[in-house]
Design an enzyme around this catalytic site. Structure first.
Site, PDB file in Angstrom:
ATOM      1  N   LYS A  38       0.878  -1.021   0.234  1.00 59.70           N
ATOM      2  CA  LYS A  38       0.087   0.195  -0.044  1.00 59.70           C
ATOM      3  C   LYS A  38       0.778   1.296  -0.111  1.00 59.70           C
ATOM      4  CE  LYS A  38      -4.358  -2.230   1.307  1.00 59.70           C
ATOM      5  NZ  LYS A  38      -5.308  -2.528   2.457  1.00 59.70           N
TER       6      LYS A  38
ATOM      7  N   ARG B 141      -3.529 -10.043   4.803  1.00 58.86           N
ATOM      8  CA  ARG B 141      -4.131 -10.089   3.378  1.00 58.86           C
ATOM      9  C   ARG B 141      -3.035  -9.702   2.553  1.00 58.86           C
ATOM     10  NH1 ARG B 141      -6.285  -6.721  -0.320  1.00 58.86           N
ATOM     11  NH2 ARG B 141      -7.877  -7.399  -1.712  1.00 58.86           N
TER      12      ARG B 141
HETATM   13  N1  HH2 Z   1      -7.599  -3.647   1.051  1.00 61.67           N
HETATM   14  C1  HH2 Z   1      -8.048  -3.712  -0.458  1.00 61.67           C
HETATM   15  C2  HH2 Z   1      -9.075  -4.415  -0.866  1.00 61.67           C
HETATM   16  N2  HH2 Z   1      -9.754  -5.298   0.085  1.00 61.67           N
HETATM   17  N3  HH2 Z   1     -10.046  -6.024   2.178  1.00 61.67           N
HETATM   18  C3  HH2 Z   1      -9.890  -6.191   3.528  1.00 61.67           C
HETATM   19  N4  HH2 Z   1     -10.296  -6.856   4.149  1.00 61.67           N
HETATM   20  N5  HH2 Z   1      -8.762  -5.254   3.893  1.00 61.67           N
HETATM   21  C4  HH2 Z   1      -8.044  -4.589   3.200  1.00 61.67           C
HETATM   22  O1  HH2 Z   1      -7.032  -3.902   3.646  1.00 61.67           O
HETATM   23  C5  HH2 Z   1      -8.295  -4.525   1.665  1.00 61.67           C
HETATM   24  C6  HH2 Z   1      -9.444  -5.566   1.436  1.00 61.67           C
HETATM   25  C7  HH2 Z   1      -7.129  -3.007  -1.353  1.00 61.67           C
HETATM   26  O2  HH2 Z   1      -6.092  -3.424  -1.733  1.00 61.67           O
HETATM   27  P1  HH2 Z   1      -6.200  -4.247  -3.312  1.00 61.67           P
HETATM   28  O3  HH2 Z   1      -7.256  -5.486  -3.315  1.00 61.67           O
HETATM   29  O4  HH2 Z   1      -4.755  -4.957  -3.439  1.00 61.67           O
HETATM   30  O5  HH2 Z   1      -6.295  -3.227  -4.378  1.00 61.67           O
HETATM   31  P2  HH2 Z   1      -7.621  -2.626  -5.112  1.00 61.67           P
HETATM   32  O6  HH2 Z   1      -8.511  -2.047  -4.260  1.00 61.67           O
HETATM   33  O7  HH2 Z   1      -7.017  -1.677  -6.228  1.00 61.67           O
HETATM   34  O8  HH2 Z   1      -8.108  -3.667  -5.963  1.00 61.67           O
END
Ligand code: HH2
Length: 388
Positions: A325, A360
């Site tokens: 992040k 995660r």
């Molecule tokens: N962060 C993201 C998405 N889902 N769910 C939980 N429970 N906790 C988190 O910190 C979290 C989440 C964002 O990260 P990512 O899926 O890698 O990116 P994007 O939202 O751009 O798909």
């Protein structure tokens, strides 16, 4: 109830003649003055009569507050001497910090003990625009191959998402979101009948389609913003992750100021857990997540991670996502999300030591190794383990 003292949030109990605060981890600036404390209680005057301190218990008078800090057992003995409601509440709160959360129960009856070993949630974004892996796995065949790779590397659960929630992301229509995730969940379930699958969605309609295709857990970053979500999760008997965020991904980074960040996130999660309970979702099916990167400044994310111990008062297992992040990029001066592995591992280990039980992550193998090592170091060796 929460109160801010010297810029920090503490759990607060109103007693008849005193107020009591309890923290999960010792916080600066007090920490340097304390003997290896594991917990601290802060009392506002007038305090109840204080006995001769237990060995290892430090009592400090500061700015109108009285701080008792030390090992949990010594604090428990101190609380025993307090009469009435204050003593009862103090003991209840202290016990919640000490007790590990209940195991997480899946609909098929399997339970995950979340005491000794942290679990790894591998990220599978089936999106064209996710901040780190957007566009890499948006065909079902490449998504399946990536999921299989993460399972081989030690992922305990695969989190499938069809909508990017990165800051500034545009919303996706529910039909389009479901069309992205369902074929992947379908294929994963067919090829790996026993693997755990989570659906990362804010919409009940998408969650329903994903559960029908074989998903085991709902990861709702809006923590029940869709009014139909709680009833669906209760009916299916699946676990639910409630995450803190404010507003919409498109605009959330315009709103990162809090009067008391930890307290507000904690109150939000407690309120959403209450709604989940009210809908019939039991505590052994609820995870909570402070939402690192969601409507928080870079420093706010670090504050939340530093004070993660406070979330233990919810008595629910903690899931945390720090992987790649932007706050890590800001601190380590690494522009590209792919290059943030070192910072991500360090933040994941810090989260684990703060009480997180499911992490995660994008980089499963490296995270698995870092967390296994950190788990081993935070435990006392079992009697059968070699110590010489
Ligand atoms: N962060 C993201 C998405 N889902 N769910 C939980 N429970 N906790 C988190 O910190 C979290 C989440 C964002 O990260 P990512 O899926 O890698 O990116 P994007 O939202 O751009 O798909």
């Amino acid at each position: 109830m929460r109160e801010e003292v010297r810029g920090r949030a503490w759990d607060l109990i109103e007693g008849s003649d005193a107020r009591l605060f309890l923290v999960g981890t010792p916080l600066l600036p007090f920490a340097a003055e304390l003997p290896t404390p594991s917990r601290a209680i802060l009392l506002t005057a007038p305090a109840p009569p204080l006995p001769t301190p237990e060995p290892g218990l430090a009592l400090l008078q500061r700015e109108g507050y009285l701080l008792a800090a030390g090992p949990a057992a010594a604090l428990a003995t101190l609380c025993e001497t307090w009469q009435g409601e204050l003593g009862r509440l103090a003991r209840t709160l202290l016990a919640r910090y000490e007790r590990p959360p209940a195991p997480l129960r899946f609909a098929d009856g399997e339970s995950w003990e979340l005491v000794d070993a942290a679990r790894v949630m591998g990220i599978l974004n089936v999106t064209p625009d996710s901040f780190s892996d957007g566009g890499r796995h948006d065909a079902p065949s490449t998504a399946l191959a990536h999921a299989e790779n993460m399972l081989e590397e030690g992922a305990d659960i695969i989190d499938v998402g069809g909508e990017s929630t990165r800051p500034g992301a545009a919303p996706v229509a529910p039909e389009a979101e479901a069309a992205r995730v369902v074929p992947v969940i379908d294929a994963l379930r067919k090829h790996h009948p026993r693997c755990r699958i989570s659906i990362d969605t804010r919409r009940a309609e998408v969650a329903r389609a994903a559960l029908d295709a074989g998903a085991d857990l709902v990861n709702d970053v809006s923590a029940l913003a869709d009014p139909a979500m709680a009833a669906l999760v209760a009916e299916r008997g699946v676990p639910l992750c409630l995450m803190h965020m404010r507003g919409e991904p498109g605009t959330m980074q315009n709103d990162t100021r809090y009067r008391d960040l930890v307290g507000e996130v904690l109150d939000f999660l407690a309120a959403r857990a209450e709604i989940a309970h009210g809908a019939g979702i039991s505590s052994d099916r609820i995870l909570v997540d402070p939402g690192i990167g969601f409507a928080k400044s870079a420093v706010g994310n670090e504050v939340l991670l530093r004070q993660l111990g406070c979330f233990r008062s919810l008595g629910l297992p903690l899931l945390v996502g720090v992987s790649r992040k932007s706050f890590i990029g800001k601190r380590t001066l690494v522009e590209s999300p792919d290059g943030r592995l070192g910072g991500s591992l360090s933040a994941a280990v810090a989260a684990l030591l703060g009480g997180a039980r499911i992490l995660r992550v994008h980089d499963v193998r490296a995270s698995r190794e870092a967390l296994t090592m950190a788990d081993a170091l935070r435990r006392w060796p079992a009697p059968h383990e070699e110590t010489s």
